[in-house]
Design a protein around this motif. Structure first.
Motif, PDB file in Angstrom:
ATOM      1  N   LYS A 194       1.054   4.565  17.153  1.00 16.43           N
ATOM      2  CA  LYS A 194      -0.334   4.931  16.444  1.00 16.43           C
ATOM      3  C   LYS A 194      -0.022   5.658  15.018  1.00 16.43           C
ATOM      4  O   LYS A 194       0.503   6.622  15.179  1.00 16.43           O
ATOM      5  N   THR A 195      -0.352   5.220  13.982  1.00 14.09           N
ATOM      6  CA  THR A 195      -0.148   6.032  12.695  1.00 14.09           C
ATOM      7  C   THR A 195      -1.569   6.232  11.928  1.00 14.09           C
ATOM      8  O   THR A 195      -2.719   5.583  12.399  1.00 14.09           O
ATOM      9  N   HIS A 196      -1.636   7.042  11.421  1.00 16.87           N
ATOM     10  CA  HIS A 196      -2.967   7.434  10.449  1.00 16.87           C
ATOM     11  C   HIS A 196      -3.217   6.471   9.385  1.00 16.87           C
ATOM     12  O   HIS A 196      -2.169   5.679   9.046  1.00 16.87           O
ATOM     13  N   ARG A 197      -4.487   6.610   8.870  1.00 18.02           N
ATOM     14  CA  ARG A 197      -4.944   5.375   7.966  1.00 18.02           C
ATOM     15  C   ARG A 197      -3.954   5.607   6.666  1.00 18.02           C
ATOM     16  O   ARG A 197      -3.652   4.674   5.928  1.00 18.02           O
ATOM     17  N   GLY A 198      -3.801   6.701   6.330  1.00 17.38           N
ATOM     18  CA  GLY A 198      -3.226   6.904   4.866  1.00 17.38           C
ATOM     19  C   GLY A 198      -3.990   6.946   3.712  1.00 17.38           C
ATOM     20  O   GLY A 198      -5.406   6.434   3.690  1.00 17.38           O
ATOM     21  N   ARG A 199      -3.539   6.948   2.546  1.00 16.36           N
ATOM     22  CA  ARG A 199      -4.340   6.952   1.316  1.00 16.36           C
ATOM     23  C   ARG A 199      -3.715   5.479   0.612  1.00 16.36           C
ATOM     24  O   ARG A 199      -2.497   5.282   0.482  1.00 16.36           O
ATOM     25  N   THR A 200      -4.649   5.017  -0.316  1.00 16.40           N
ATOM     26  CA  THR A 200      -4.276   3.881  -1.080  1.00 16.40           C
ATOM     27  C   THR A 200      -4.448   4.112  -2.546  1.00 16.40           C
ATOM     28  O   THR A 200      -4.453   3.218  -3.255  1.00 16.40           O
ATOM     29  N   THR A 201      -4.565   5.543  -2.804  1.00 10.66           N
ATOM     30  CA  THR A 201      -4.742   5.754  -4.277  1.00 10.66           C
ATOM     31  C   THR A 201      -3.318   5.777  -4.869  1.00 10.66           C
ATOM     32  O   THR A 201      -2.546   5.801  -4.234  1.00 10.66           O
ATOM     33  N   GLY A 202      -3.622   5.479  -6.431  1.00  9.07           N
ATOM     34  CA  GLY A 202      -2.222   5.394  -7.156  1.00  9.07           C
ATOM     35  C   GLY A 202      -1.468   4.120  -7.370  1.00  9.07           C
ATOM     36  O   GLY A 202      -1.860   3.539  -6.342  1.00  9.07           O
ATOM     37  N   PRO A 203      -0.946   4.031  -8.296  1.00  4.00           N
ATOM     38  CA  PRO A 203       0.102   2.669  -8.315  1.00  4.00           C
ATOM     39  C   PRO A 203       1.110   2.638  -7.473  1.00  4.00           C
ATOM     40  O   PRO A 203       1.359   3.780  -6.639  1.00  4.00           O
ATOM     41  N   SER A 204       1.658   1.589  -7.475  1.00  2.00           N
ATOM     42  CA  SER A 204       2.866   1.094  -6.565  1.00  2.00           C
ATOM     43  C   SER A 204       4.199   2.049  -7.044  1.00  2.00           C
ATOM     44  O   SER A 204       4.253   2.237  -8.307  1.00  2.00           O
ATOM     45  N   LYS A 205       4.956   2.366  -6.097  1.00  2.00           N
ATOM     46  CA  LYS A 205       6.010   3.117  -6.356  1.00  2.00           C
ATOM     47  C   LYS A 205       7.095   2.409  -6.903  1.00  2.00           C
ATOM     48  O   LYS A 205       8.043   2.604  -7.563  1.00  2.00           O
ATOM     49  N   ILE A 255      -2.835  -5.910   3.884  1.00  2.00           N
ATOM     50  CA  ILE A 255      -2.690  -7.314   4.158  1.00  2.00           C
ATOM     51  C   ILE A 255      -2.280  -7.431   5.518  1.00  2.00           C
ATOM     52  O   ILE A 255      -1.180  -7.231   5.730  1.00  2.00           O
ATOM     53  N   THR A 256      -2.810  -8.155   6.578  1.00  2.00           N
ATOM     54  CA  THR A 256      -2.578  -8.637   7.702  1.00  2.00           C
ATOM     55  C   THR A 256      -1.543  -9.484   7.885  1.00  2.00           C
ATOM     56  O   THR A 256      -1.301 -10.144   6.891  1.00  2.00           O
ATOM     57  N   ALA A 257      -0.650  -9.368   8.900  1.00  2.00           N
ATOM     58  CA  ALA A 257       0.485 -10.312   9.084  1.00  2.00           C
ATOM     59  C   ALA A 257      -0.075 -11.664   9.021  1.00  2.00           C
ATOM     60  O   ALA A 257       0.571 -12.532   8.797  1.00  2.00           O
ATOM     61  N   ARG A 258      -1.150 -11.957   9.648  1.00  2.00           N
ATOM     62  CA  ARG A 258      -1.838 -13.364   9.632  1.00  2.00           C
ATOM     63  C   ARG A 258      -2.271 -13.653   8.019  1.00  2.00           C
ATOM     64  O   ARG A 258      -1.951 -15.051   7.933  1.00  2.00           O
ATOM     65  N   TRP A 298      10.050 -16.046  -1.908  1.00  2.00           N
ATOM     66  CA  TRP A 298      10.589 -14.549  -1.314  1.00  2.00           C
ATOM     67  C   TRP A 298       9.288 -14.000  -1.053  1.00  2.00           C
ATOM     68  O   TRP A 298       8.304 -13.950  -1.777  1.00  2.00           O
ATOM     69  N   ILE A 299       9.354 -13.264   0.036  1.00  3.44           N
ATOM     70  CA  ILE A 299       8.134 -12.333   0.532  1.00  3.44           C
ATOM     71  C   ILE A 299       8.595 -11.019   0.516  1.00  3.44           C
ATOM     72  O   ILE A 299       9.369 -10.676   1.285  1.00  3.44           O
ATOM     73  N   ARG A 300       7.789 -10.168  -0.417  1.00  7.52           N
ATOM     74  CA  ARG A 300       8.347  -8.978  -0.675  1.00  7.52           C
ATOM     75  C   ARG A 300       7.522  -7.972   0.141  1.00  7.52           C
ATOM     76  O   ARG A 300       7.912  -6.773  -0.186  1.00  7.52           O
ATOM     77  N   ILE A 301       6.804  -8.191   0.901  1.00 11.23           N
ATOM     78  CA  ILE A 301       5.983  -7.304   1.679  1.00 11.23           C
ATOM     79  C   ILE A 301       6.288  -7.474   3.204  1.00 11.23           C
ATOM     80  O   ILE A 301       6.366  -8.511   3.789  1.00 11.23           O
ATOM     81  N   PHE A 302       6.018  -6.388   3.967  1.00 13.87           N
ATOM     82  CA  PHE A 302       6.241  -6.708   5.482  1.00 13.87           C
ATOM     83  C   PHE A 302       5.306  -5.748   6.272  1.00 13.87           C
ATOM     84  O   PHE A 302       5.074  -4.644   6.010  1.00 13.87           O
ATOM     85  N   PRO A 303       4.444  -6.200   7.204  1.00 10.71           N
ATOM     86  CA  PRO A 303       3.655  -5.729   7.835  1.00 10.71           C
ATOM     87  C   PRO A 303       3.975  -4.630   8.979  1.00 10.71           C
ATOM     88  O   PRO A 303       4.448  -4.959  10.021  1.00 10.71           O
ATOM     89  N   ASP A 304       4.235  -3.478   8.437  1.00 13.00           N
ATOM     90  CA  ASP A 304       4.890  -2.390   9.315  1.00 13.00           C
ATOM     91  C   ASP A 304       3.962  -1.185   9.777  1.00 13.00           C
ATOM     92  O   ASP A 304       4.288  -0.279  10.180  1.00 13.00           O
ATOM     93  N   LYS A 305       2.594  -1.302   9.675  1.00 15.58           N
ATOM     94  CA  LYS A 305       1.331  -0.363   9.748  1.00 15.58           C
ATOM     95  C   LYS A 305       0.700  -0.941  10.912  1.00 15.58           C
ATOM     96  O   LYS A 305       0.051  -1.875  10.945  1.00 15.58           O
ATOM     97  N   VAL A 343       0.828  -2.038   3.619  1.00 12.91           N
ATOM     98  CA  VAL A 343      -0.097  -1.578   2.539  1.00 12.91           C
ATOM     99  C   VAL A 343       0.681  -1.654   1.172  1.00 12.91           C
ATOM    100  O   VAL A 343       1.667  -1.887   0.979  1.00 12.91           O
ATOM    101  N   VAL A 344      -0.547  -2.368   0.315  1.00 10.04           N
ATOM    102  CA  VAL A 344      -0.262  -2.955  -1.033  1.00 10.04           C
ATOM    103  C   VAL A 344      -1.122  -1.872  -1.993  1.00 10.04           C
ATOM    104  O   VAL A 344      -2.287  -1.448  -1.587  1.00 10.04           O
TER     105      VAL A 344
END
Length: 139
Positions: free
Chosen positions: A11-22, A42-45, A65-72, A96-97
């Motif tokens: 179980k993880t914290h929600r985290g922040r979504t502020t700022g641009p992508s690194k 974005i959910t796995a579904r 190509w899928i560049r994202i993976f649901p790891d949260k 997280v996007v």
């Protein structure tokens, strides 16, 4: 559905979504891509729905190509449960996007077809997206 085989913390914290992508801000693998303009999860579904939409549209041509993976892990408590008694159980997995991240890429199809294909994908995303081209390496 996409999900990690093993995680360090269940179980993880929600985290922040502020700022641009690194990272992942440019089209690297394919010729065309779809870039997030807003932060979100974005959910796995949703990733699976986008993948199916892309593969059905390009049929046998093109590469994806899928560049994202649901790891949260996203947890949720059952409905009509009293407060307290700890954090809920993991309900689904999300990626997280952040703004500027290129999520999906495509190659081997004409630009008009790629635009149409990625417009279908953008419709399935929970935030605004835009169509992006690969930077030319000439000069």
């Amino acid at each position: 559905m996409l999900m990690p085989r093993k995680v360090k913390h269940r179980k993880t914290h929600r985290g922040r979504t502020t700022g641009p992508s690194k990272g992942a801000t440019e089209v690297v693998f394919g010729e065309y891509g779809i870039q997030a303009l807003e932060p979100g999860w974005i959910t796995a579904r949703q990733i699976e729905a986008a993948r199916i939409a892309m593969t059905r549209h390009v049929k046998r041509g093109g590469k994806i190509w899928i560049r994202i993976f649901p790891d949260k892990p996203v947890t949720k408590k059952p409905a009509e449960t009293r407060m307290g008694k700890g954090k809920g159980e993991p309900e689904y997995w999300a990626a997280v996007v952040k703004p500027g991240m290129v999520m999906f890429e495509i190659a081997g199809v004409p630009e008009a077809s790629a635009r149409d294909c990625l417009a279908r994908v953008a419709y399935k995303m929970p935030f605004r997206c835009r169509f992006v081209l690969r930077r030319s390496t000439v000069g």
